[in-house]
Design an enzyme around this catalytic site. Structure first.
Site, PDB file in Angstrom:
ATOM      1  CE  LYS A   1      -7.166  39.623   5.432  1.00 39.66           C
ATOM      2  NZ  LYS A   1      -5.856  40.043   4.870  1.00 39.66           N
TER       3      LYS A   1
ATOM      4  NE  ARG B   1      -9.383  38.419  -0.879  1.00 40.92           N
ATOM      5  CZ  ARG B   1      -8.769  37.770   0.122  1.00 40.92           C
ATOM      6  NH1 ARG B   1      -9.456  37.160   1.049  1.00 40.92           N
ATOM      7  NH2 ARG B   1      -7.472  37.751   0.158  1.00 40.92           N
TER       8      ARG B   1
ATOM      9  NE  ARG C   1       1.355  34.169   5.387  1.00 41.83           N
ATOM     10  CZ  ARG C   1       0.267  34.762   4.908  1.00 41.83           C
ATOM     11  NH1 ARG C   1      -0.595  35.300   5.727  1.00 41.83           N
ATOM     12  NH2 ARG C   1       0.068  34.828   3.617  1.00 41.83           N
TER      13      ARG C   1
ATOM     14  NE  ARG D   1      -1.470  31.733   2.005  1.00 41.82           N
ATOM     15  CZ  ARG D   1      -2.238  32.765   2.312  1.00 41.82           C
ATOM     16  NH1 ARG D   1      -2.617  32.956   3.578  1.00 41.82           N
ATOM     17  NH2 ARG D   1      -2.641  33.606   1.384  1.00 41.82           N
TER      18      ARG D   1
ATOM     19  NE  ARG E   1      -2.010  36.958  -1.420  1.00 44.01           N
ATOM     20  CZ  ARG E   1      -1.218  36.389  -0.502  1.00 44.01           C
ATOM     21  NH1 ARG E   1      -0.129  35.749  -0.869  1.00 44.01           N
ATOM     22  NH2 ARG E   1      -1.540  36.462   0.771  1.00 44.01           N
TER      23      ARG E   1
HETATM   24  P1  AP5 Z   1      -1.345  37.183   8.802  1.00 49.27           P
HETATM   25  O1  AP5 Z   1      -2.104  37.297  10.079  1.00 49.27           O
HETATM   26  O2  AP5 Z   1      -1.091  35.811   8.269  1.00 49.27           O
HETATM   27  O3  AP5 Z   1      -1.970  38.139   7.693  1.00 49.27           O
HETATM   28  P2  AP5 Z   1      -3.374  38.066   6.902  1.00 49.27           P
HETATM   29  O4  AP5 Z   1      -3.921  39.445   6.894  1.00 49.27           O
HETATM   30  O5  AP5 Z   1      -4.228  36.978   7.476  1.00 49.27           O
HETATM   31  O6  AP5 Z   1      -2.810  37.723   5.473  1.00 49.27           O
HETATM   32  P3  AP5 Z   1      -3.249  36.668   4.359  1.00 49.27           P
HETATM   33  O7  AP5 Z   1      -2.078  36.522   3.418  1.00 49.27           O
HETATM   34  O8  AP5 Z   1      -3.765  35.396   4.951  1.00 49.27           O
HETATM   35  O9  AP5 Z   1      -4.374  37.434   3.673  1.00 49.27           O
HETATM   36  P4  AP5 Z   1      -4.882  37.300   2.259  1.00 49.27           P
HETATM   37  O10 AP5 Z   1      -6.081  38.129   2.374  1.00 49.27           O
HETATM   38  O11 AP5 Z   1      -3.953  37.637   1.152  1.00 49.27           O
HETATM   39  O12 AP5 Z   1      -5.018  35.706   2.066  1.00 49.27           O
HETATM   40  P5  AP5 Z   1      -6.268  34.722   2.052  1.00 49.27           P
HETATM   41  O13 AP5 Z   1      -5.830  33.434   2.601  1.00 49.27           O
HETATM   42  O14 AP5 Z   1      -7.462  35.389   2.636  1.00 49.27           O
HETATM   43  O15 AP5 Z   1       0.067  37.942   9.013  1.00 49.27           O
HETATM   44  C1  AP5 Z   1       1.074  37.896   8.001  1.00 49.27           C
HETATM   45  C2  AP5 Z   1       2.458  37.744   8.683  1.00 49.27           C
HETATM   46  O16 AP5 Z   1       2.762  38.949   9.380  1.00 49.27           O
HETATM   47  C3  AP5 Z   1       2.525  36.611   9.720  1.00 49.27           C
HETATM   48  O17 AP5 Z   1       3.778  35.982   9.618  1.00 49.27           O
HETATM   49  C4  AP5 Z   1       2.378  37.329  11.067  1.00 49.27           C
HETATM   50  O18 AP5 Z   1       3.096  36.651  12.104  1.00 49.27           O
HETATM   51  C5  AP5 Z   1       2.980  38.692  10.770  1.00 49.27           C
HETATM   52  N1  AP5 Z   1       2.297  39.767  11.492  1.00 49.27           N
HETATM   53  C6  AP5 Z   1       0.957  39.921  11.691  1.00 49.27           C
HETATM   54  N2  AP5 Z   1       0.699  41.054  12.368  1.00 49.27           N
HETATM   55  C7  AP5 Z   1       1.898  41.650  12.588  1.00 49.27           C
HETATM   56  C8  AP5 Z   1       2.294  42.854  13.247  1.00 49.27           C
HETATM   57  N3  AP5 Z   1       1.402  43.685  13.815  1.00 49.27           N
HETATM   58  N4  AP5 Z   1       3.629  43.157  13.281  1.00 49.27           N
HETATM   59  C9  AP5 Z   1       4.541  42.309  12.715  1.00 49.27           C
HETATM   60  N5  AP5 Z   1       4.227  41.147  12.098  1.00 49.27           N
HETATM   61  C10 AP5 Z   1       2.924  40.815  12.029  1.00 49.27           C
HETATM   62  O19 AP5 Z   1      -6.576  34.585   0.489  1.00 49.27           O
HETATM   63  C11 AP5 Z   1      -5.695  33.875  -0.380  1.00 49.27           C
HETATM   64  C12 AP5 Z   1      -6.307  33.795  -1.774  1.00 49.27           C
HETATM   65  O20 AP5 Z   1      -7.562  33.054  -1.720  1.00 49.27           O
HETATM   66  C13 AP5 Z   1      -6.702  35.140  -2.406  1.00 49.27           C
HETATM   67  O21 AP5 Z   1      -5.599  35.755  -3.051  1.00 49.27           O
HETATM   68  C14 AP5 Z   1      -7.812  34.708  -3.393  1.00 49.27           C
HETATM   69  O22 AP5 Z   1      -7.261  34.140  -4.550  1.00 49.27           O
HETATM   70  C15 AP5 Z   1      -8.531  33.613  -2.619  1.00 49.27           C
HETATM   71  N6  AP5 Z   1      -9.674  34.145  -1.825  1.00 49.27           N
HETATM   72  C16 AP5 Z   1      -9.787  34.162  -0.456  1.00 49.27           C
HETATM   73  N7  AP5 Z   1     -10.943  34.728  -0.075  1.00 49.27           N
HETATM   74  C17 AP5 Z   1     -11.588  35.083  -1.218  1.00 49.27           C
HETATM   75  C18 AP5 Z   1     -12.818  35.751  -1.481  1.00 49.27           C
HETATM   76  N8  AP5 Z   1     -13.614  36.173  -0.474  1.00 49.27           N
HETATM   77  N9  AP5 Z   1     -13.150  35.982  -2.768  1.00 49.27           N
HETATM   78  C19 AP5 Z   1     -12.367  35.564  -3.776  1.00 49.27           C
HETATM   79  N10 AP5 Z   1     -11.180  34.935  -3.599  1.00 49.27           N
HETATM   80  C20 AP5 Z   1     -10.791  34.706  -2.337  1.00 49.27           C
END
Ligand code: AP5
Length: 228
Positions: free
Chosen positions: A13, A88, A127, A161, A172
């Site tokens: 994402k 979410r 990552r 992270r 997660r």
């Molecule tokens: P990346 O693009 O970083 O993936 P992402 O989908 O953005 O993953 P996140 O870990 O950021 O998502 P998340 O939803 O768990 O975390 P968030 O910060 O939102 O890609 C990952 C890796 O793969 C990278 O190294 C990239 O280079 C590689 N890659 C990408 N595409 C690829 C491909 N096609 N092929 C190969 N490699 C590839 O949330 C963190 C925490 O915050 C949550 O657990 C929760 O506690 C809290 N939180 C956040 N939002 C909320 C909410 N709305 N409500 C409640 N709690 C929340």
């Protein structure tokens, strides 16, 4: 363009949001990044969120909804925005609908980036990001051209992270399937959901997403000009 990227942790994402931002001249609103900034700043919200995030659970809906409601009215969202990580849960999706309808607006498209769970753990634990400019890298899939040096800003400092360890990633993923995946049929029933193959190469995923979106047109640059 008001776009939502939906998908499990590590689906790509954030990677795809960064590519779409410049093309559409709209910001990425990533609730995970906003929360990590609150944690780094030591705010009340950050102190509440820190332990919850390290467990891989969801932070309370009300806190998240307030954070986004304040953000979408800012000037840089005049052409729209890319939501990454919000909503979410069903309660957050309903709050977003209300937030947008009171502004006579609605989501244009929801993109599901579909990836099998078994490859996500490797993606996330490999990552890392540039501490100076935030550019994202991976130990295997996206290395800097020169080891230890950011391709974009030349900085030599990188971060991983706290929640990118295997145990938290599995938690997660379970939370995603239990609380977030139910949003997919919700958006499908409104005819705005498009699913792309997130297991394809990063460039191919971008092409699939762009094929599902209208071309950028008559974007307000904010200085009186209209960009194409
Ligand atoms: P990346 O693009 O970083 O993936 P992402 O989908 O953005 O993953 P996140 O870990 O950021 O998502 P998340 O939803 O768990 O975390 P968030 O910060 O939102 O890609 C990952 C890796 O793969 C990278 O190294 C990239 O280079 C590689 N890659 C990408 N595409 C690829 C491909 N096609 N092929 C190969 N490699 C590839 O949330 C963190 C925490 O915050 C949550 O657990 C929760 O506690 C809290 N939180 C956040 N939002 C909320 C909410 N709305 N409500 C409640 N709690 C929340």
């Amino acid at each position: 363009m008001k776009l939502l990227l939906l998908g499990p942790p590590g689906a790509g994402k954030g990677t795809q949001a960064h590519r779409l931002m410049a093309r559409y001249a709209i910001p990425q609103l990533a609730t995970g990044d906003m929360l990590r900034k609150e944690v780094a700043d030591g705010s009340d919200l950050g102190r509440t969120a820190c332990e919850i995030m390290e467990r891989g659970d969801l932070v309370g809906d009300d806190l998240i909804v307030d954070m986004i409601a304040g953000r979408i009215d800012q000037q840089d969202c005049r052409n729209g925005f890319i939501l990454d990580g919000f909503p979410r849960s069903p309660a957050q999706a309903e709050a977003l609908d209300t937030m947008l309808s009171t502004r006579s607006s609605a989501l244009d498209r929801v993109i599901e980036i579909g990836v099998d769970d078994d490859i996500l753990v490797g993606r996330i634990t490999g990552r890392f990001t540039c501490r100076a400019c935030g550019a994202g890298y991976h130990d295997v899939f996206r290395k800097p051209a020169e080891s230890g040096v950011c391709d974009f800003c030349g900085s030599r400092g990188f971060d991983r992270r706290a929640d990118d360890n295997e145990e938290t990633v599995r938690s997660r993923l379970a939370v995603y399937h239990r609380q977030t995946a139910p949003l997919l049929p919700y958006y499908a029933s409104r005819g705005i959901l498009v699913t792309v193959d997130g297991m394809a190469a990063i460039d191919v995923v971008t092409e699939q997403i762009l094929a599902a979106l209208p071309a950028p047109s008559r974007i307000d640059s904010g200085d009186g000009r209209l960009l194409q």
